[in-house]
Motif scaffolding. Structure first.
Motif, mmCIF file in Angstrom:
data_model
loop_
_atom_site.group_PDB
_atom_site.id
_atom_site.type_symbol
_atom_site.label_atom_id
_atom_site.label_comp_id
_atom_site.label_asym_id
_atom_site.label_seq_id
_atom_site.Cartn_x
_atom_site.Cartn_y
_atom_site.Cartn_z
ATOM 1 N N PHE A 198 -1.578 26.506 -12.329
ATOM 2 C CA PHE A 198 -0.980 27.083 -13.536
ATOM 3 C C PHE A 198 -1.662 28.387 -13.961
ATOM 4 N N SER A 199 -2.173 29.134 -12.983
ATOM 5 C CA SER A 199 -2.909 30.366 -13.304
ATOM 6 C C SER A 199 -2.021 31.392 -14.009
ATOM 7 N N SER A 200 -0.773 31.519 -13.555
ATOM 8 C CA SER A 200 0.102 32.523 -14.164
ATOM 9 C C SER A 200 0.342 32.235 -15.643
ATOM 10 N N ILE A 201 0.442 30.942 -15.970
ATOM 11 C CA ILE A 201 0.664 30.549 -17.370
ATOM 12 C C ILE A 201 -0.589 30.800 -18.200
ATOM 13 N N SER A 202 -1.740 30.359 -17.711
ATOM 14 C CA SER A 202 -2.977 30.503 -18.478
ATOM 15 C C SER A 202 -3.375 31.965 -18.638
ATOM 16 N N ILE A 203 -3.155 32.772 -17.600
ATOM 17 C CA ILE A 203 -3.490 34.200 -17.678
ATOM 18 C C ILE A 203 -2.621 34.889 -18.720
ATOM 19 N N MET A 204 -1.318 34.702 -18.623
ATOM 20 C CA MET A 204 -0.406 35.391 -19.535
ATOM 21 C C MET A 204 -0.542 34.880 -20.966
ATOM 22 N N PHE A 205 -0.724 33.568 -21.133
ATOM 23 C CA PHE A 205 -0.853 32.995 -22.474
ATOM 24 C C PHE A 205 -2.072 33.567 -23.194
ATOM 25 N N SER A 206 -3.226 33.568 -22.525
ATOM 26 C CA SER A 206 -4.450 34.075 -23.144
ATOM 27 C C SER A 206 -4.388 35.583 -23.327
ATOM 28 N N TYR A 207 -3.792 36.291 -22.373
ATOM 29 C CA TYR A 207 -3.683 37.750 -22.466
ATOM 30 C C TYR A 207 -2.766 38.171 -23.609
ATOM 31 N N ALA A 208 -1.606 37.542 -23.717
ATOM 32 C CA ALA A 208 -0.655 37.897 -24.768
ATOM 33 C C ALA A 208 -1.245 37.635 -26.150
ATOM 34 N N LEU A 209 -1.910 36.496 -26.310
ATOM 35 C CA LEU A 209 -2.535 36.192 -27.591
ATOM 36 C C LEU A 209 -3.670 37.165 -27.891
ATOM 37 N N ALA A 210 -4.392 37.580 -26.848
ATOM 38 C CA ALA A 210 -5.476 38.547 -27.034
ATOM 39 C C ALA A 210 -4.943 39.837 -27.634
ATOM 40 N N GLN A 211 -3.892 40.371 -27.032
ATOM 41 C CA GLN A 211 -3.318 41.619 -27.529
ATOM 42 C C GLN A 211 -2.723 41.436 -28.924
ATOM 43 N N PHE A 212 -2.071 40.315 -29.150
ATOM 44 C CA PHE A 212 -1.467 40.023 -30.453
ATOM 45 C C PHE A 212 -2.534 39.965 -31.545
ATOM 46 N N PHE A 213 -3.619 39.234 -31.295
ATOM 47 C CA PHE A 213 -4.680 39.093 -32.294
ATOM 48 C C PHE A 213 -5.374 40.427 -32.566
ATOM 49 N N ILE A 214 -5.594 41.222 -31.522
ATOM 50 C CA ILE A 214 -6.239 42.521 -31.719
ATOM 51 C C ILE A 214 -5.370 43.420 -32.591
ATOM 52 N N VAL A 215 -4.090 43.476 -32.286
ATOM 53 C CA VAL A 215 -3.176 44.318 -33.062
ATOM 54 C C VAL A 215 -3.097 43.846 -34.515
ATOM 55 N N MET A 216 -2.887 42.564 -34.704
ATOM 56 C CA MET A 216 -2.779 42.043 -36.076
ATOM 57 C C MET A 216 -4.077 42.211 -36.835
ATOM 58 N N GLY A 217 -5.200 42.050 -36.133
ATOM 59 C CA GLY A 217 -6.509 42.221 -36.770
ATOM 60 C C GLY A 217 -6.760 43.654 -37.189
ATOM 61 N N LEU A 218 -6.401 44.599 -36.334
ATOM 62 C CA LEU A 218 -6.601 46.005 -36.687
ATOM 63 C C LEU A 218 -5.733 46.420 -37.881
ATOM 64 N N LEU A 219 -4.542 45.859 -37.963
ATOM 65 C CA LEU A 219 -3.666 46.186 -39.092
ATOM 66 C C LEU A 219 -4.206 45.633 -40.404
ATOM 67 N N LYS A 220 -5.135 44.671 -40.336
ATOM 68 C CA LYS A 220 -5.685 44.070 -41.536
ATOM 69 C C LYS A 220 -7.128 44.498 -41.797
ATOM 70 N N GLN A 221 -7.606 45.555 -41.129
ATOM 71 C CA GLN A 221 -9.018 45.877 -41.239
ATOM 72 C C GLN A 221 -9.375 46.571 -42.562
ATOM 73 N N SER A 222 -8.410 47.130 -43.244
ATOM 74 C CA SER A 222 -8.715 47.801 -44.510
ATOM 75 C C SER A 222 -9.068 46.780 -45.577
#
Length: 222
Positions: A198-222
């Motif tokens: 299940f490498s394709s699932i685990s790679i994409m799941f963790s990667y997508a959440l990584a990018q999502f959390f970084i973007v949402m976090g940066l938008l809330k940094q103020s």
């Protein structure tokens, strides 16, 4: 508490991620994978662009560049079966994405924090990962070592934002950085060490959440 816009985008992103996990795993739907995979970063780029007016111009531009390089990396890695060069192009694209994330995180660093404990843990992790990969890297030895150093530096820079940004921003971005490390580690192990279930699932799941959390976090940094 999520705003209505954040709720709507989160639902959209989750649906796109589910679609990608299915299309990337089911052979009969693999053709859709060429649409669903890049749609994740495309959605993040559009959302970030229209909701980052409160950020400094430098932070906004640097983050957008990081996301664009990430999107390029996604596209290149979809074609690795055609030529090994596409893996190198993908690696280079994500390397540049991490460099721009490092610049973004560095601008809000807390110079009073000495992350010795985190650095030790990450170095031990990197040594263990490299030990498993080293016999299979071949000509990729130097590029992979350099990539590992850069992505771990990105995680450290995310940690250094502590106190200099809102708590939710720090948590989301740091969590995203750690998920990025995990995703790339799984990818490296699957490619250079041994095929993982299940490498394709685990790679994409963790990667997508990584990018999502970084973007949402940066938008809330103020």
């Amino acid at each position: 508490m999520l705003t209505k816009t954040e709720q709507q985008f989160t639902i959209l992103f989750i649906l796109l991620l589910i679609a990608e996990l299915i299309c990337g795993s089911v052979e009969s739907l693999s053709a859709w994978h060429y649409f669903t995979k890049p749609s994740l970063l495309t959605a993040l780029i559009v959302y970030f662009y229209f909701n980052s007016n409160k950020l400094t111009p430098k932070t906004k531009v640097m983050t957008l560049i990081a996301l664009v390089f990430s999107l390029m990396g996604d596209v290149f890695l979809m074609f690795v079966d055609l030529s090994p060069k596409f893996f190198m192009f993908g690696l280079a694209s994500f390397l540049l994405a991490h460099v721009f994330y490092i610049v973004v995180f560095w601008t809000r660093r807390n110079s009073k924090i000495k992350p010795i404990g985190l650095i030790v843990v990450l170095i031990m992790y990197a040594i263990g990962l490299f030990y498993l990969l080293k016999n299979s890297l071949g000509e990729m030895l130097i590029p992979v070592i350099f990539y590992i150093i850069v992505i771990l530096l990105m995680a450290i820079m995310a940690f250094l934002r502590q106190v200099k940004v809102s708590k939710i921003s720090f948590v989301l971005v740091f969590l995203g950085a750690i998920l990025f490390v995990i995703s790339d580690s799984i990818l490296a192990l699957n490619k250079f060490y041994m095929p993982l279930s299940f490498s394709s699932i685990s790679i994409m799941f963790s990667y997508a959440l990584a990018q999502f959390f970084i973007v949402m976090g940066l938008l809330k940094q103020s």
